[in-house]
Each structure stands twice: as C-alpha cells, then as structure tokens.
Design a protein around this motif. Structure first.
Motif, PDB file in Angstrom:
ATOM      1  N   LYS A 192      -5.033  -2.506   1.737  1.00 27.25           N
ATOM      2  CA  LYS A 192      -5.220  -1.805   3.011  1.00 27.25           C
ATOM      3  C   LYS A 192      -6.508  -2.247   3.683  1.00 27.25           C
ATOM      4  CE  LYS A 192      -2.594   2.403   2.337  1.00 27.25           C
ATOM      5  NZ  LYS A 192      -2.623   3.864   2.313  1.00 27.25           N
ATOM      6  N   LYS A 193      -7.522  -2.529   2.877  1.00 27.96           N
ATOM      7  CA  LYS A 193      -8.810  -2.982   3.406  1.00 27.96           C
ATOM      8  C   LYS A 193      -8.639  -4.271   4.212  1.00 27.96           C
ATOM      9  CE  LYS A 193     -12.760  -4.652   1.085  1.00 27.96           C
ATOM     10  NZ  LYS A 193     -13.709  -4.558  -0.035  1.00 27.96           N
ATOM     11  N   ALA A 239      -0.503   2.559  -4.895  1.00 29.71           N
ATOM     12  CA  ALA A 239       0.203   2.915  -3.659  1.00 29.71           C
ATOM     13  C   ALA A 239      -0.769   3.271  -2.547  1.00 29.71           C
ATOM     14  CB  ALA A 239       1.155   4.068  -3.924  1.00 29.71           C
ATOM     15  N   ARG A 240      -1.922   3.788  -2.872  1.00 33.24           N
ATOM     16  CA  ARG A 240      -2.899   4.166  -1.860  1.00 33.24           C
ATOM     17  C   ARG A 240      -3.750   2.996  -1.409  1.00 33.24           C
ATOM     18  NH1 ARG A 240      -4.383   9.250  -5.289  1.00 33.24           N
ATOM     19  NH2 ARG A 240      -2.554  10.505  -4.846  1.00 33.24           N
ATOM     20  N   GLU A 241      -3.936   2.014  -2.251  1.00 36.92           N
ATOM     21  CA  GLU A 241      -4.832   0.902  -1.945  1.00 36.92           C
ATOM     22  C   GLU A 241      -4.111  -0.309  -1.368  1.00 36.92           C
ATOM     23  OE1 GLU A 241      -7.355  -0.063  -5.239  1.00 36.92           O
ATOM     24  OE2 GLU A 241      -7.680   2.049  -5.698  1.00 36.92           O
ATOM     25  N   TYR A 242      -2.819  -0.392  -1.559  1.00 32.90           N
ATOM     26  CA  TYR A 242      -2.057  -1.564  -1.143  1.00 32.90           C
ATOM     27  C   TYR A 242      -0.862  -1.173  -0.289  1.00 32.90           C
ATOM     28  CZ  TYR A 242      -4.860  -4.001  -4.580  1.00 32.90           C
ATOM     29  OH  TYR A 242      -5.899  -4.518  -5.264  1.00 32.90           O
ATOM     30  N   MET A 243      -0.420  -2.133   0.541  1.00 31.75           N
ATOM     31  CA  MET A 243       0.724  -1.893   1.419  1.00 31.75           C
ATOM     32  C   MET A 243       1.726  -3.028   1.292  1.00 31.75           C
ATOM     33  SD  MET A 243      -1.274  -0.765   4.892  1.00 31.75           S
ATOM     34  CE  MET A 243       0.194  -0.176   5.719  1.00 31.75           C
ATOM     35  N   GLU A 260       5.626  -1.887   5.533  1.00 29.64           N
ATOM     36  CA  GLU A 260       4.711  -0.820   5.935  1.00 29.64           C
ATOM     37  C   GLU A 260       3.705  -1.333   6.969  1.00 29.64           C
ATOM     38  OE1 GLU A 260       4.419   1.852   1.914  1.00 29.64           O
ATOM     39  OE2 GLU A 260       3.349  -0.069   1.932  1.00 29.64           O
ATOM     40  N   THR A 291      -2.645   5.109  -7.885  1.00 25.62           N
ATOM     41  CA  THR A 291      -3.723   4.491  -7.115  1.00 25.62           C
ATOM     42  C   THR A 291      -3.268   3.269  -6.341  1.00 25.62           C
ATOM     43  OG1 THR A 291      -5.255   5.249  -8.806  1.00 25.62           O
ATOM     44  CG2 THR A 291      -6.057   3.586  -7.293  1.00 25.62           C
TER      45      THR A 291
END
Length: 83
Positions: A46-47, A4-8, A12, A2
C-alpha cells in the motif's frame, strides 16, 4: 491478518485509482509499482501505491476550491464566510 492490510491486489488498486486492471498490471510490469508474489498472489505494498499517487493527490488538493483562503472550513457548501 497483517498482509491484507499492508498489501493490495491489482484489482483493488484498479478500483482505488479508477483505472483499468490492465493499466495496473502494466504499472507492475514496468516497475512503476513494485510487487511480490506471496502465496501465489501478486501483491503491491500500500505504501508504494500511496507514493505513486502522492503527486496527483497534492495537485488535486491544490486545485480544491475549499482550500482557498477566503472559505470557512465550517461552511459545508464552500461559500465565503462573512469576515
């Protein structure tokens, strides 16, 4: 995973935005992009990236010639369709 999908990572974000890694790191240090160090890696939600990019995305969308009222969304080359 999770996280990896929510943070960068900064690299990146640099690739996504087309700016240098140094610029992204400056945004983080200035607080323009809030970050957290997780497992020894500095990550940005990412938000937060999307919120920072939102004004530029709206401006880009407004200047897109395919968004004009006289173009047919089905016309792939953006020419005006006969009405």
């Amino acid at each position: 995973m999770t996280i990896a999908r929510e943070y960068m990572r900064a690299d990146e974000i640099a690739r996504l935005t087309g700016v240098s890694l140094r610029t992204v790191r400056r945004w983080i240090s200035e607080g323009k992009l809030p970050s957290a160090k997780i497992a020894g890696v500095r990550l940005v939600a990412k938000k937060a990236v999307l919120q920072m990019l939102a004004p530029a995305m709206r401006e880009w969308d407004e200047n897109d010639p395919e968004n004009e009222d006289n173009t047919d969304p089905q016309d792939s080359i953006g020419r005006s369709s006969p009405k």
